[in-house]
Design an enzyme around this catalytic site. Structure first.
Site, PDB file in Angstrom:
ATOM      1  N   GLU A   1      33.300  34.696  45.849  1.00  0.00           N
ATOM      2  CA  GLU A   1      34.476  34.720  46.738  1.00  0.00           C
ATOM      3  C   GLU A   1      35.392  35.811  46.194  1.00  0.00           C
ATOM      4  O   GLU A   1      36.209  35.572  45.311  1.00  0.00           O
ATOM      5  CB  GLU A   1      35.193  33.361  46.720  1.00  0.00           C
ATOM      6  CG  GLU A   1      34.359  32.209  47.241  1.00  0.00           C
ATOM      7  CD  GLU A   1      34.298  32.154  48.771  1.00  0.00           C
ATOM      8  OE1 GLU A   1      34.999  32.936  49.441  1.00  0.00           O
ATOM      9  OE2 GLU A   1      33.537  31.316  49.279  1.00  0.00           O
TER      10      GLU A   1
ATOM     11  N   CYS B   1      43.934  36.022  48.861  1.00  0.00           N
ATOM     12  CA  CYS B   1      42.779  36.829  49.246  1.00  0.00           C
ATOM     13  C   CYS B   1      42.809  37.078  50.751  1.00  0.00           C
ATOM     14  O   CYS B   1      42.258  38.063  51.229  1.00  0.00           O
ATOM     15  CB  CYS B   1      41.491  36.140  48.829  1.00  0.00           C
ATOM     16  SG  CYS B   1      41.429  34.435  49.365  1.00  0.00           S
TER      17      CYS B   1
HETATM   18  P1  NAD Z   1      39.781  38.598  38.216  1.00  0.00           P
HETATM   19  O1  NAD Z   1      38.531  39.128  38.792  1.00  0.00           O
HETATM   20  O2  NAD Z   1      40.577  39.478  37.316  1.00  0.00           O
HETATM   21  O3  NAD Z   1      39.474  37.256  37.377  1.00  0.00           O
HETATM   22  C1  NAD Z   1      38.780  36.173  37.933  1.00  0.00           C
HETATM   23  C2  NAD Z   1      38.141  35.350  36.824  1.00  0.00           C
HETATM   24  O4  NAD Z   1      37.111  36.093  36.196  1.00  0.00           O
HETATM   25  C3  NAD Z   1      39.096  34.965  35.705  1.00  0.00           C
HETATM   26  O5  NAD Z   1      38.854  33.626  35.353  1.00  0.00           O
HETATM   27  C4  NAD Z   1      38.724  35.932  34.602  1.00  0.00           C
HETATM   28  O6  NAD Z   1      39.082  35.481  33.320  1.00  0.00           O
HETATM   29  C5  NAD Z   1      37.232  36.022  34.773  1.00  0.00           C
HETATM   30  N1  NAD Z   1      36.568  37.201  34.218  1.00  0.00           N
HETATM   31  C6  NAD Z   1      37.068  38.423  33.966  1.00  0.00           C
HETATM   32  N2  NAD Z   1      36.096  39.249  33.518  1.00  0.00           N
HETATM   33  C7  NAD Z   1      34.950  38.532  33.488  1.00  0.00           C
HETATM   34  C8  NAD Z   1      33.596  38.823  33.149  1.00  0.00           C
HETATM   35  N3  NAD Z   1      33.229  40.046  32.731  1.00  0.00           N
HETATM   36  N4  NAD Z   1      32.674  37.847  33.270  1.00  0.00           N
HETATM   37  C9  NAD Z   1      33.020  36.619  33.722  1.00  0.00           C
HETATM   38  N5  NAD Z   1      34.295  36.282  34.053  1.00  0.00           N
HETATM   39  C10 NAD Z   1      35.245  37.228  33.939  1.00  0.00           C
HETATM   40  O7  NAD Z   1      40.666  38.099  39.457  1.00  0.00           O
HETATM   41  P2  NAD Z   1      42.197  37.654  39.507  1.00  0.00           P
HETATM   42  O8  NAD Z   1      43.082  38.825  39.273  1.00  0.00           O
HETATM   43  O9  NAD Z   1      42.413  36.437  38.688  1.00  0.00           O
HETATM   44  O10 NAD Z   1      42.319  37.179  41.041  1.00  0.00           O
HETATM   45  C11 NAD Z   1      42.621  38.012  42.110  1.00  0.00           C
HETATM   46  C12 NAD Z   1      41.382  38.364  42.913  1.00  0.00           C
HETATM   47  O11 NAD Z   1      40.712  37.178  43.328  1.00  0.00           O
HETATM   48  C13 NAD Z   1      41.704  39.105  44.185  1.00  0.00           C
HETATM   49  O12 NAD Z   1      40.790  40.154  44.350  1.00  0.00           O
HETATM   50  C14 NAD Z   1      41.537  38.064  45.276  1.00  0.00           C
HETATM   51  O13 NAD Z   1      41.259  38.577  46.544  1.00  0.00           O
HETATM   52  C15 NAD Z   1      40.410  37.271  44.719  1.00  0.00           C
HETATM   53  N6  NAD Z   1      40.355  35.948  45.327  1.00  0.00           N
HETATM   54  C16 NAD Z   1      39.386  35.713  46.266  1.00  0.00           C
HETATM   55  C17 NAD Z   1      39.335  34.496  46.921  1.00  0.00           C
HETATM   56  C18 NAD Z   1      38.295  34.230  47.962  1.00  0.00           C
HETATM   57  O14 NAD Z   1      38.089  33.061  48.286  1.00  0.00           O
HETATM   58  N7  NAD Z   1      37.619  35.229  48.503  1.00  0.00           N
HETATM   59  C19 NAD Z   1      40.260  33.495  46.593  1.00  0.00           C
HETATM   60  C20 NAD Z   1      41.223  33.759  45.629  1.00  0.00           C
HETATM   61  C21 NAD Z   1      41.257  34.992  45.002  1.00  0.00           C
END
Ligand code: NAD
Length: 515
Positions: free
Chosen positions: A265, A299
């Site tokens: 997502e 998102c």
């Molecule tokens: P992010 O990608 O920075 O982090 C998401 C998660 O991934 C965190 O828990 C982080 O610690 C972890 N992470 C980071 N690097 C990793 C790796 N190499 N391996 C595994 N895990 C890792 O996202 P964010 O800034 O927390 O959230 C914002 C983003 O999330 C936006 O792009 C938004 O659109 C998206 N989002 C999407 C939905 C959806 O349903 N499509 C819903 C909510 C948020």
């Protein structure tokens, strides 16, 4: 700690101590790296949370594997009864938990409470589902044979979540996955550790009361390293990841390389299209909420607005009036509509996007600055912005990237086909909305020549989904589906079981292999 913060924490049984354990697998612990929870409104450090060390991680995974062995023997409706109790426990803490979301993430209180409500709603849904996770009986071509399609639990499901929905996204995944009989390990965003601790405490109390191992809902606070370990673990057959496209791309490949399953997502870059016959009294406030709500950090936030030439001046005039009247400030204060961005870094991302817009010659209709009044000094407050970029070039980063901030880019069109092609021209495919009263436009919009996003709305904004329908997006949003619809079917392994009740053992397709 401010009295307000300590009041919210104590209502959720979180100690206001120097360091809080952020790992739970039936027992609270955490002696790894320290995460800092910072209030985005005031800059106050709310807590230091201890994350998982590699050995604590391994131990939690082992306990989750054992917890699954326990849970898979429980009939699904009995698991539903546990979810009903979790639903009640969450509802009892709706207000303080919603307030904690506001305090730690920065969204306004009504949205914080709404997020908890979403978890309550999906629990209700999963309680019903626990009696309806049905397989199928398939007609066999062989006499005396029958074929069953049987759903069984997968094992341990890894749930990695983003900062912007620090409660609901775990709820969507946990409820369906638990009903399906899986143990779950949660790796929340490192910047919202308190929300995940509060949720886990609520769930853990219900589990303990019912004698169910706590590791069916384990919490593994931590950053990238913890995430990478879970994603790489062969003990986790399904990784449900919510976050950015950049990290999702890495996660997707890593899980695929070990032939695991994913639900991705990822980012959205959502458009609203307003036709000449739209009811503007509905469309203008909806675009306002979509673009400014949650400070543009959903998102599903509206990031692109395509206006028909005939109504554009009138629409922008009305929208600007709403922007000017906006109540900005503390998200916990009743009446505030715009809170801060979640982090200081996000303010930098906002400023860079505005710089690019100016460089490209865009006309900034309103906004474009960080708030510099004294009252906003300590928080990450930015002005919501409406911009008219000079060109509508789908390849331009202004249009093609998701900037997680309240910036709305506007373009003017003459024909619906053009607006649909702009809508579809970006890499992402999460949400979109069309404003019209013409049935023919609706038909085109929802059909094969229409919007290519996972959520395709009519006279409803891009942002704010209900739990009943499958939620998710296409293309670089990752193709994942969560919550309603058939989403539960991803949390099980499907077995096709052919059973022979006859006295002969014929081969399929009439193949003759007699010696
Ligand atoms: P992010 O990608 O920075 O982090 C998401 C998660 O991934 C965190 O828990 C982080 O610690 C972890 N992470 C980071 N690097 C990793 C790796 N190499 N391996 C595994 N895990 C890792 O996202 P964010 O800034 O927390 O959230 C914002 C983003 O999330 C936006 O792009 C938004 O659109 C998206 N989002 C999407 C939905 C959806 O349903 N499509 C819903 C909510 C948020």
């Amino acid at each position: 700690l401010s009295s307000r913060a300590s009041g919210i924490l104590s209502a959720l049984d979180i100690p206001s101590s120097c360091e809080i354990p952020g790992v739970y697998d039936g027992r609270w612990k955490g002696s790894g790296e320290t995460l800092e929870s910072v209030c985005p409104t005031t800059g106050e450090v709310l807590a230091h949370v201890r994350s998982a060390t590699p050995s604590e991680l391994r131990e939690a995974l082992e306990k989750s594997k054992d917890a699954h062995l326990f849970l898979r023997k429980m009939p699904a409706p009995a698991r539903g009864e546990i979810l009903r109790q979790i639903r009640e426990a969450l509802a009892a803490k709706r207000d303080p938990l919603g307030a904690l979301v506001s305090l730690e993430m920065g969204k306004i209180k009504t949205e914080g409470v709404g997020e908890v409500q979403e978890f309550v709603d999906i629990c209700d849904y999963a309680v019903g589902l626990s009696r309806m996770m049905n397989g199928r009986v398939v007609a066999s071509e062989r006499p005396g044979h029958t074929i069953l399609e049987v759903p069984n639990p997968l094992g341990v499901v890894g749930i990695l979540t983003a900062f912007n929905f620090p409660v609901a996204v775990y709820g969507w995944n946990f409820s369906l996955s638990f009903a399906a009989g899986n143990a779950n390990v949660w790796k929340p965003s490192p910047s919202t550790p308190l929300c995940s601790i509060a949720v886990t405490k609520i769930i853990a109390q219900v589990l303990e009361k019912n004698g169910i191992p706590g590791a069916v809902s384990a919490l593994l606070s931590g950053g990238k390293n913890v995430g990478e370990t879970l994603v790489g673990s062969p003990d986790i057959p399904l990784v449900s990841f919510t976050g950015s496209e950049a990290v999702g791309r890495v996660v997707g490949k890593a899980v695929q390389s070990r032939f695991g399953k994913t639900i991705l997502e990822l980012g959205g870059n959502n458009a609203s299209i307003v036709m000449p016959d739209a009811d503007l009294s509905m469309a203008v406030p909806a675009v306002f909420f979509g673009a400014v709500g949650t400070a543009g950090q959903r998102c599903t936030s509206t990031r692109r607005l395509y206006l028909h030439r005939s109504i554009a001046p009138q629409f922008l005039d009305a929208l600007q009036k709403l922007y000017v009247s906006l109540r900005i400030g503390d998200p916990l204060v009743q009446g505030t509509l715009l809170g801060p961005l979640h982090t200081r870094a996000a303010v930098g991302v906002y400023a860079e996007a505005i710089r690019q817009l100016r460089e490209q010659g865009a006309h900034i209709l309103t906004g474009g600055q960080k708030y510099d009044q004294a009252e906003f000094d300590q928080g990450n407050f930015v002005q919501p912005t409406i911009a008219i970029p000079k060109h509508v070039d789908p390849a331009d980063a202004i249009w093609s990237t998701e900037t997680f901030a309240p910036i709305l880019n506007v373009a003017i069109f003459d024909e619906l086909e053009q607006a649909i092609s702009w809508n579809n021209s970006v890499p992402q495919g999460l949400s979109s909305s069309l404003w019209t009263q013409d049935l023919r436009s609706v038909g085109k919009w929802i059909g094969p020549e229409g919007s290519d996003t996972g959520i395709v709305n009519v006279n409803v904004g891009t942002s704010g989904a209900e739990i009943g329908a499958a939620f998710g997006g296409n293309k670089s949003t990752g193709w994942g589906r969560e919550s309603g619809g058939d989403a539960w079917k991803q949390y099980v392994r499907w077995s096709a079981c052919t059973i022979n009740f006859s006295d002969a053992a014929p081969l399929a397709q009439g193949v003759d292999f007699s010696a």
